[in-house]
Design a protein around this motif. Sequence first.
Motif, PDB file in Angstrom:
ATOM      1  N   GLN A  36      36.879  74.973  24.303  1.00  0.00           N
ATOM      2  CA  GLN A  36      36.312  75.110  22.956  1.00  0.00           C
ATOM      3  C   GLN A  36      34.831  74.755  22.950  1.00  0.00           C
ATOM      4  OE1 GLN A  36      38.608  72.821  20.242  1.00  0.00           O
ATOM      5  NE2 GLN A  36      39.572  74.618  19.320  1.00  0.00           N
ATOM      6  N   ALA A  37      34.535  73.650  23.619  1.00  0.00           N
ATOM      7  CA  ALA A  37      33.137  73.196  23.639  1.00  0.00           C
ATOM      8  C   ALA A  37      32.249  74.248  24.277  1.00  0.00           C
ATOM      9  CB  ALA A  37      33.056  71.878  24.417  1.00  0.00           C
ATOM     10  N   ALA A  38      32.727  74.806  25.379  1.00  0.00           N
ATOM     11  CA  ALA A  38      31.938  75.838  26.065  1.00  0.00           C
ATOM     12  C   ALA A  38      31.701  77.017  25.134  1.00  0.00           C
ATOM     13  CB  ALA A  38      32.686  76.292  27.321  1.00  0.00           C
ATOM     14  N   GLU A  39      32.746  77.391  24.418  1.00  0.00           N
ATOM     15  CA  GLU A  39      32.630  78.523  23.497  1.00  0.00           C
ATOM     16  C   GLU A  39      31.602  78.240  22.408  1.00  0.00           C
ATOM     17  OE1 GLU A  39      35.675  80.853  20.552  1.00  0.00           O
ATOM     18  OE2 GLU A  39      36.507  79.748  22.269  1.00  0.00           O
ATOM     19  N   ILE A  40      31.716  76.982  21.876  1.00  0.00           N
ATOM     20  CA  ILE A  40      30.778  76.610  20.805  1.00  0.00           C
ATOM     21  C   ILE A  40      29.344  76.644  21.307  1.00  0.00           C
ATOM     22  CG2 ILE A  40      29.996  74.636  19.431  1.00  0.00           C
ATOM     23  CD1 ILE A  40      33.024  73.987  19.098  1.00  0.00           C
ATOM     24  N   ILE A  41      29.160  76.107  22.527  1.00  0.00           N
ATOM     25  CA  ILE A  41      27.803  76.087  23.086  1.00  0.00           C
ATOM     26  C   ILE A  41      27.292  77.510  23.261  1.00  0.00           C
ATOM     27  CG2 ILE A  41      26.523  75.579  25.205  1.00  0.00           C
ATOM     28  CD1 ILE A  41      28.266  73.041  25.417  1.00  0.00           C
ATOM     29  N   GLU A  42      28.169  78.361  23.753  1.00  0.00           N
ATOM     30  CA  GLU A  42      27.816  79.761  23.965  1.00  0.00           C
ATOM     31  C   GLU A  42      27.363  80.401  22.658  1.00  0.00           C
ATOM     32  OE1 GLU A  42      27.060  82.786  26.401  1.00  0.00           O
ATOM     33  OE2 GLU A  42      27.841  80.829  27.018  1.00  0.00           O
ATOM     34  N   GLN A  43      28.211  80.135  21.647  1.00  0.00           N
ATOM     35  CA  GLN A  43      27.894  80.694  20.325  1.00  0.00           C
ATOM     36  C   GLN A  43      26.552  80.194  19.811  1.00  0.00           C
ATOM     37  OE1 GLN A  43      31.089  79.806  17.754  1.00  0.00           O
ATOM     38  NE2 GLN A  43      32.111  81.782  18.025  1.00  0.00           N
ATOM     39  N   ALA A  44      26.351  78.869  19.997  1.00  0.00           N
ATOM     40  CA  ALA A  44      25.113  78.254  19.496  1.00  0.00           C
ATOM     41  C   ALA A  44      23.895  78.865  20.171  1.00  0.00           C
ATOM     42  CB  ALA A  44      25.177  76.749  19.751  1.00  0.00           C
ATOM     43  N   LYS A  45      24.034  79.070  21.492  1.00  0.00           N
ATOM     44  CA  LYS A  45      22.910  79.662  22.234  1.00  0.00           C
ATOM     45  C   LYS A  45      22.591  81.045  21.691  1.00  0.00           C
ATOM     46  CE  LYS A  45      23.012  77.593  26.828  1.00  0.00           C
ATOM     47  NZ  LYS A  45      23.707  77.689  28.121  1.00  0.00           N
ATOM     48  N   LYS A  46      23.673  81.784  21.496  1.00  0.00           N
ATOM     49  CA  LYS A  46      23.507  83.155  21.023  1.00  0.00           C
ATOM     50  C   LYS A  46      22.799  83.151  19.672  1.00  0.00           C
ATOM     51  CE  LYS A  46      27.199  85.809  22.256  1.00  0.00           C
ATOM     52  NZ  LYS A  46      28.550  86.319  21.954  1.00  0.00           N
ATOM     53  N   ARG A  47      23.319  82.236  18.816  1.00  0.00           N
ATOM     54  CA  ARG A  47      22.770  82.137  17.470  1.00  0.00           C
ATOM     55  C   ARG A  47      21.300  81.739  17.512  1.00  0.00           C
ATOM     56  NH1 ARG A  47      22.221  83.538  12.983  1.00  0.00           N
ATOM     57  NH2 ARG A  47      22.112  82.195  11.142  1.00  0.00           N
ATOM     58  N   ALA A  48      21.009  80.792  18.428  1.00  0.00           N
ATOM     59  CA  ALA A  48      19.629  80.307  18.519  1.00  0.00           C
ATOM     60  C   ALA A  48      18.691  81.433  18.910  1.00  0.00           C
ATOM     61  CB  ALA A  48      19.577  79.181  19.569  1.00  0.00           C
ATOM     62  N   SER A  49      19.128  82.196  19.925  1.00  0.00           N
ATOM     63  CA  SER A  49      18.231  83.280  20.363  1.00  0.00           C
ATOM     64  C   SER A  49      18.096  84.328  19.274  1.00  0.00           C
ATOM     65  CB  SER A  49      18.752  83.896  21.663  1.00  0.00           C
ATOM     66  OG  SER A  49      19.988  84.533  21.428  1.00  0.00           O
TER      67      SER A  49
END
Lengths: 277, 156
Positions: free
Chosen positions: B71-84
Amino acid sequence: MASEYTTSEYIKHHLTNASMCSTDNGIAFNKACADAGFWTWHIDTLAWSIGLGLLVMWFFRSVAKKANSGIPTKTQAFVELVVDFVNDNVVSTYHGRSKLIAPLALTIFVWVLVMNLMDLVPVDVLPSIAGLIGQHGFGMDPHDVYMKAVPTTDLNLTFALAIGVFGLIIYYSIKMKGIGGFMKELTMQPFGHPLFIPVNFILETVTLLARPLSLALRLFGNLYASELIFILIATLGIWQLPLHFPWAVFHILVLPLQAFIFMMLTIVYLSLASEDH
Amino acid sequence: MNINATLIGQLIAFAVFVGFCMKFVWPPLLEAIEKRQKDIADGLAKSERGQKELELAQEKATEQLKEAKAQAAEIIEQAKKRASQIVDEETQRGHDEREKIIAQGHSEIDAERNRVKEELRKQVAVLAVAGAEKILAREIDAAAQSDIVEKLVAEL
């Protein structure tokens, strides 16, 4: 060994019970009781056996009073070891339910054991002390003071135990099988034909009576013989020193074994009495 | 060696000891032993059950940990995507804004210049007329200079 004895006098002295009886002149002791017949009391046997019995019962009772099911003290652990040992033997041999058999077995085992252990007290110690007390306390000839300190070398004691067990054998036979059943067991075995009833009765009665007789005589014979050998060794002068030790060590085996055999046979006889064949 | 009254005494003593043992010694001792045996058996059963539960819990914990990590990995992935995505958006917006501001500036400058031009043109016309008047005052030949004036006006 006191030097003023001859060997046979010495042995005889050590194997004579201190006795007490009442005569026309009041209470008399030892040689004065020679012809008192049945109403003679062996006061040394009585005193030692009852004293040792009280000691053992007091010890077991004092532990039983404080017995807890948590972590036991060392004394409790020891007592429980004995109780558990007796209980295992009773449970594996006697299949009925009885509140009496196990405590009876425990009493026989520990009581006979401590009485047997008196055999390991050096043979001269207690008679000499008794002689000194008799001589200086009561002005008696020490040769006339007797002290046979091993109660199980007295036929009266072994027969008392055996008769007690015999009474229980009869009691359990009648209780479990009824008087009819008990009589049938005595008369219809081993040959199941009415013609053989007298033969059966003789055979079965002998079997029945042989049990207490063998119980009493086995214990008495073993202990009397071992005590006699101890006394004989004591007459050997300096040579008694190397001989006493192995004989005593041997009795570390013999004395508990005799107590165990008496207990075990009691359980077996009572279990035979309680079961239908 | 003979049988005598001692036998009776011993029989009584035997009976009393057995009775005492049966009443006061055997029951509490055996009760304690049996209770302890039961306690130990219960304790062993309990510890076994506890062991099993522990194993189960550990298994569960491991599973949950794995899940949480995923879950954490997914959230981080999402956050990165969102940030970019946000960065891109912001860059785009900044760019647009700048374009707009520049365009606005340009148009304002254009308008101002036009206005100033107009003003200047008017003033030049006035000035030209005033100059023309002065020239005319000196040289009557207005017609000869009018093409010059016209030329000037046209240049502005």
